[in-house]
Motif scaffolding. Structure first.
Motif, mmCIF file in Angstrom:
data_model
loop_
_atom_site.group_PDB
_atom_site.id
_atom_site.type_symbol
_atom_site.label_atom_id
_atom_site.label_comp_id
_atom_site.label_asym_id
_atom_site.label_seq_id
_atom_site.Cartn_x
_atom_site.Cartn_y
_atom_site.Cartn_z
ATOM 1 N N ALA A 103 0.825 -1.208 0.000
ATOM 2 C CA ALA A 103 0.000 0.000 0.000
ATOM 3 C C ALA A 103 0.860 1.259 0.000
ATOM 4 O O ALA A 103 0.579 2.217 -0.723
ATOM 5 N N VAL A 104 1.918 1.258 0.813
ATOM 6 C CA VAL A 104 2.809 2.427 0.854
ATOM 7 C C VAL A 104 3.481 2.624 -0.494
ATOM 8 O O VAL A 104 3.591 3.745 -0.999
ATOM 9 N N LEU A 128 1.270 6.739 8.416
ATOM 10 C CA LEU A 128 0.935 7.003 9.816
ATOM 11 C C LEU A 128 -0.575 7.087 10.026
ATOM 12 O O LEU A 128 -1.101 6.598 11.032
ATOM 13 N N LEU A 129 -1.283 7.685 9.058
ATOM 14 C CA LEU A 129 -2.738 7.774 9.169
ATOM 15 C C LEU A 129 -3.369 6.385 9.088
ATOM 16 O O LEU A 129 -4.302 6.064 9.848
ATOM 17 N N LEU A 130 -2.859 5.556 8.189
ATOM 18 C CA LEU A 130 -3.366 4.187 8.067
ATOM 19 C C LEU A 130 -3.183 3.417 9.369
ATOM 20 O O LEU A 130 -4.110 2.739 9.848
ATOM 21 N N HIS A 131 -2.002 3.536 9.953
ATOM 22 C CA HIS A 131 -1.744 2.814 11.204
ATOM 23 C C HIS A 131 -2.573 3.391 12.351
ATOM 24 O O HIS A 131 -3.035 2.642 13.222
ATOM 25 N N PHE A 132 -2.768 4.696 12.343
ATOM 26 C CA PHE A 132 -3.578 5.344 13.387
ATOM 27 C C PHE A 132 -5.018 4.844 13.330
ATOM 28 O O PHE A 132 -5.611 4.485 14.358
ATOM 29 N N VAL A 133 -5.596 4.815 12.126
ATOM 30 C CA VAL A 133 -6.979 4.349 11.965
ATOM 31 C C VAL A 133 -7.087 2.864 12.327
ATOM 32 O O VAL A 133 -8.066 2.430 12.943
ATOM 33 N N ARG A 134 -6.059 2.105 11.953
ATOM 34 C CA ARG A 134 -6.071 0.670 12.259
ATOM 35 C C ARG A 134 -6.191 0.407 13.747
ATOM 36 O O ARG A 134 -6.927 -0.497 14.178
ATOM 37 N N VAL A 160 -12.345 -2.376 11.960
ATOM 38 C CA VAL A 160 -12.334 -2.820 10.572
ATOM 39 C C VAL A 160 -11.170 -3.794 10.378
ATOM 40 O O VAL A 160 -10.046 -3.518 10.831
ATOM 41 N N PRO A 161 -11.392 -4.963 9.734
ATOM 42 C CA PRO A 161 -10.281 -5.889 9.473
ATOM 43 C C PRO A 161 -9.142 -5.180 8.754
ATOM 44 O O PRO A 161 -9.367 -4.351 7.868
ATOM 45 N N TYR A 162 -7.919 -5.538 9.152
ATOM 46 C CA TYR A 162 -6.761 -4.781 8.667
ATOM 47 C C TYR A 162 -6.607 -4.852 7.154
ATOM 48 O O TYR A 162 -6.306 -3.855 6.511
ATOM 49 N N ASP A 163 -6.805 -6.044 6.572
ATOM 50 C CA ASP A 163 -6.643 -6.148 5.128
ATOM 51 C C ASP A 163 -7.680 -5.295 4.391
ATOM 52 O O ASP A 163 -7.392 -4.706 3.349
ATOM 53 N N THR A 164 -8.888 -5.197 4.960
ATOM 54 C CA THR A 164 -9.923 -4.356 4.362
ATOM 55 C C THR A 164 -9.538 -2.885 4.431
ATOM 56 O O THR A 164 -9.684 -2.140 3.454
ATOM 57 N N PHE A 218 -7.492 2.220 1.801
ATOM 58 C CA PHE A 218 -6.489 3.278 1.691
ATOM 59 C C PHE A 218 -5.721 3.165 0.376
ATOM 60 O O PHE A 218 -5.430 4.168 -0.275
ATOM 61 N N LEU A 219 -5.369 1.939 -0.016
ATOM 62 C CA LEU A 219 -4.624 1.743 -1.253
ATOM 63 C C LEU A 219 -5.440 2.201 -2.457
ATOM 64 O O LEU A 219 -4.938 2.899 -3.345
#
Length: 297
Positions: A59-60, A94-100, A105-109, A114-115
């Motif tokens: 994704a990154v 950082l935003l992705l990890h923060f929301v996670r 929500v399941p992480y892969d979803t 985000f991707l």
């Protein structure tokens, strides 16, 4: 120092000690970049696998498309829109990890959302970028090109890798512990959240550093494949890290040199990933044959 290495390689090629391709300065730059990148990508890749963050690194890498387009629109050089790339990728990660860490929500979803958003925004921005530059120039940044690796890129890459090593070496065991068993890490007083964010920053930084060599789209694959290959060889963690670093380095070197030597019009990033994937397929084949023979006995 870099110029001395290039001069020495050119002299060796002139004397017939090395292949003629080593007389090209840009190839030496790319090989030096491969030697720097390989061990870092291999080492971080083991943690990517241990933390099950393969999709995150992809994704990154794909999100870099938006960062590249953003940097060009802000007036940065087409071949190195580093500020836009760095800023967007870091905020994105950082935003992705923060929301996670704050949703169910399941992480892969979540990573998939985000991707997809990053790719959509990047594709939309490329419409405006195409008005300023030939959009085909972006292929060098997206898929890697040994022609674009300069002395400045090498120094930037070296500094980035030194920073990553300075963060990774003293914290590797704690990051690994927080990945394998967060409960034990918590009992031992390991700040798992801090190390999670630190690891996200390291992944983002190496992604940005490797863009010119491997390409923004493909760098995530090189974080994953050597580690996956090494995992087939050994269950031991220290051997796992060493094998992953060696495989990543060899893949970078061969993927950089072979297209030049064989005169193949293949981007360096694509060649590096194909070499790495070849090692993985060989390892899989070895495992299959080994298991069949073992079961037969």
């Amino acid at each position: 120092m870099i110029q001395s290495i290039r001069d020495g390689a050119a002299y060796a090629a002139e004397q017939g000690w090395l292949s003629e391709s080593f007389s090209y300065g840009f190839l030496i730059n790319a090989l030096l970049a491969a030697l720097i990148l390989g061990p870092i990508l291999g080492g971080l890749g083991t943690l990517v696998i241990a933390k099950r963050l393969a999709f995150f690194s992809e994704a990154v890498g794909h999100g870099a498309l938006t960062g590249i387009a953003l940097g060009i629109l802000l007036g940065e050089p087409v071949q190195s829109p580093l500020i836009g790339l760095f800023t967007f990728c870091m905020v994105f990660a950082l935003l992705l990890h923060f929301v996670r860490s704050r949703t169910q929500v399941p992480y892969d979803t979540l990573v998939g959302v985000f991707l997809a958003l990053a790719l959509a925004v990047g594709a939309a921005m490329l419409t405006f970028v195409a008005r300023k530059v030939n959009v085909h120039i972006l292929e060098n940044v997206l898929f890697g090109s040994i022609l674009t690796v300069t002395d400045q890129d090498l120094w930037l890459l070296l500094i980035s890798c030194v920073v990553i090593l300075a963060c990774l070496l003293p914290t590797f065991n704690r990051i690994l512990l927080s990945s394998i068993s967060p409960d034990i890490a918590k009992v031992r007083g390991v700040p798992a959240t801090f190390f999670d964010y630190l690891f996200v920053i390291m992944i983002t930084l190496i992604t940005i550093a490797a863009v010119k060599m491997i390409g923004a789209v493909l760098v995530g694959a090189l974080l994953l494949i050597p580690g996956a290959t090494a995992r087939l060889f050994t269950p031991n963690m220290s051997s796992f890290v060493r094998w992953s670093a060696v495989l990543a380095t060899v893949s970078c070197l061969l993927g950089t040199w072979l297209p030049m030597e064989l005169k193949l019009p293949v981007p360096s990033g694509a060649a590096i990933i194909m070499v790495s994937a070849t090692f993985f397929l060989i390892a899989c084949l070895y495992q299959i044959i080994f298991k069949e023979r073992g079961s037969a006995v």
